[in-house]
Design a protein around this motif. Structure first.
Motif, short mmCIF file in Angstrom:
data_model
loop_
_atom_site.label_atom_id
_atom_site.label_comp_id
_atom_site.label_asym_id
_atom_site.label_seq_id
_atom_site.Cartn_x
_atom_site.Cartn_y
_atom_site.Cartn_z
N ARG A 197 0.95 -45.41 -7.29
CA ARG A 197 1.37 -46.53 -6.14
C ARG A 197 2.37 -47.19 -7.28
O ARG A 197 2.74 -47.90 -6.44
CB ARG A 197 0.15 -46.90 -5.45
CG ARG A 197 -0.19 -46.12 -3.73
CD ARG A 197 -1.52 -46.40 -3.68
NE ARG A 197 -1.69 -45.17 -3.30
CZ ARG A 197 -1.15 -44.52 -1.95
NH1 ARG A 197 -0.64 -44.17 -1.50
NH2 ARG A 197 -2.30 -43.27 -1.83
N LEU A 242 7.57 -42.97 -2.73
CA LEU A 242 6.61 -44.29 -2.31
C LEU A 242 6.85 -45.27 -1.93
O LEU A 242 5.15 -45.51 -0.66
CB LEU A 242 6.32 -45.35 -3.53
CG LEU A 242 5.86 -45.36 -4.89
CD1 LEU A 242 6.77 -46.25 -6.08
CD2 LEU A 242 4.76 -44.55 -5.15
N SER A 267 6.28 -36.91 -2.16
CA SER A 267 5.43 -38.30 -1.84
C SER A 267 4.55 -37.09 -1.77
O SER A 267 4.33 -36.02 -1.08
CB SER A 267 5.48 -38.94 -0.98
OG SER A 267 6.03 -38.00 0.50
N ASP A 283 -5.63 -42.76 -6.99
CA ASP A 283 -4.47 -43.52 -6.13
C ASP A 283 -3.19 -42.34 -6.71
O ASP A 283 -1.97 -42.96 -6.83
CB ASP A 283 -4.29 -44.45 -7.25
CG ASP A 283 -5.27 -45.33 -6.55
OD1 ASP A 283 -5.53 -44.72 -5.37
OD2 ASP A 283 -5.82 -46.22 -7.50
N ALA A 285 0.53 -40.96 -6.20
CA ALA A 285 1.27 -40.52 -5.14
C ALA A 285 2.56 -40.19 -4.99
O ALA A 285 3.16 -39.74 -4.01
CB ALA A 285 1.68 -42.38 -5.44
#
Length: 379
Positions: A197, A242, A267, A283, A285
């Motif tokens: 992210r 993002l 994404s 995480d 992303a």
């Protein structure tokens, strides 16, 4: 109609999760039906030329009526109107045909009337020649047409539905990631890069690392290219992904010969990707595919035959035509007549749901994305 952000977020999660896990599509469609007070929804892919339903995911609609549709009513007043609609555009069924006219059709009697359905929000999500992946959200006659708020919600969901379907079709590596099979990604001939992210590089496969060694990409903590202008464009697409946008595509001259690479940015919303702790990836992303169209090795005919149910002759023609040769050049290389090549190509296009040699080349390239060693075994 007032909807909480939590409900919308859950629906978006289902939509994007379904790209990697098709069994979630019925749940996503049912959730959208609940948000719009609909009877149910369906997402399907079909080809009129091949007279074939490639897939269908049913969210709370009657299965017996769905079978009647597939057996006798693939062409109906709604589908005829949608044949030439652009992808991503929401069409209300009353725009296609009035309820009175619809009720006079056999399609209504066999498919819609038993479900008390009389209105529909329709959307083409992907299209190749006469192949269509489509989304339908069905409403009862009693409830009437969708109100303006419900229409706006469906329109807002449109790019997310399109993007999820595209991911499901074109990114084979996405499933490998879902299954934590990063060894498979390392065997891809295309570059695969995963960002977190903060746009930091979490994973880069062997191909993308090789591109970095030659100077086309820079893979330190973040990602960049050898060109400041292209780096700026890449960063813009990454930032958009993002922020929840559908993603995008750009080209990049390969260093040092200038051959164009294609970068696909998307994404990632799948909750499964958050469970890849064993692979050291948390995480995740953003997903990037870096494709070098010239980086294709000889592809065994068996792969092409098995992938699309082609005959040996059709597979030979498909492979030859996908290299960019003209009909005449393909005929000369295979010692066949141009008319024979055209006949085989028509059958290949129907079976692969493509309409042009460029689209066929894209599918063949996807089959060839696994690196193959000199002995034919996968490396």
């Amino acid at each position: 109609m007032t909807l909480s952000s939590d409900r919308i977020e859950k629906v978006l999660d289902l939509i994007y999760d379904a790209a990697a896990e098709n069994d979630l599509w019925p749940h996503a469609l049912t959730a959208i039906a609940d948000l719009t007070r609909s009877e149910g929804g369906i997402l399907f892919g079909q080809s009129y030329t091949a007279q074939r339903i490639y897939f269908d995911f049913n969210g709370r609609l009657n299965e017996e009526c769905n079978r009647a549709y597939q057996e006798r009513h693939m062409q109906n007043p709604w589908s005829l109107h949608m044949e030439h609609q652009p992808t991503g555009r929401l069409v209300m069924s009353d725009e296609a045909v009035s309820l009175g006219e619809l009720q006079a059709s056999a399609f209504y009697d066999e498919v819609l009337r038993p479900q008390e359905v009389g209105h529909n929000g329709m959307m083409a999500l992907a299209a190749r020649q006469d192949f269509r992946a489509a989304f339908n959200m069905c409403r009862s006659v009693r409830r009437g047409p969708f109100d303006p708020d419900e229409q706006r919600l469906l329109e807002w969901l449109s790019p997310h539905l399109c993007r999820s379907v595209t991911l499901g079709f074109r990114i084979d590596g996405y499933l490998a990631m879902q299954q934590a099979a990063f060894n498979i990604l390392d065997r891809l001939a295309d570059g695969v890069i995963v960002l977190d992210r903060k746009a930091h590089v979490l994973f880069a496969n062997v191909t993308s690392r090789r591109m970095a060694e030659e100077g086309s990409l820079r893979l330190h903590q973040s990602i960049a290219t050898h060109s400041p202008a292209h780096s700026q464009r890449l960063n813009e697409l990454i930032r958009a992904a993002l922020q929840g946008a559908a993603g995008g595509t750009m080209s990049l001259p390969r260093n040092p010969d200038g051959r164009l690479l294609t970068i696909l940015i998307s994404s990632i919303r799948s909750k499964d990707l958050g469970r890849l702790s064993d692979a050291g990836v948390k995480d995740a992303a953003v997903l990037l595919f870096v494709i070098d169209p010239a980086n294709r090795r000889s592809i065994p005919l068996e792969r092409i035959r098995d992938a699309y149910g082609l005959t040996h002759a059709e597979a030979r023609v498909a492979l030859a035509a996908s290299s960019g040769n003209t009909i005449r050049e393909t005929a000369q290389s295979l010692s066949l007549s141009p008319n024979t090549i055209k006949t085989h190509l028509r059958r290949v296009f129907a079976k692969t749901a493509t309409g042009r040699q460029a689209e066929l080349a894209g599918l063949i390239a996807a089959i060839g994305s696994m690196r193959v060693g000199e002995t034919g075994s996968e490396q």
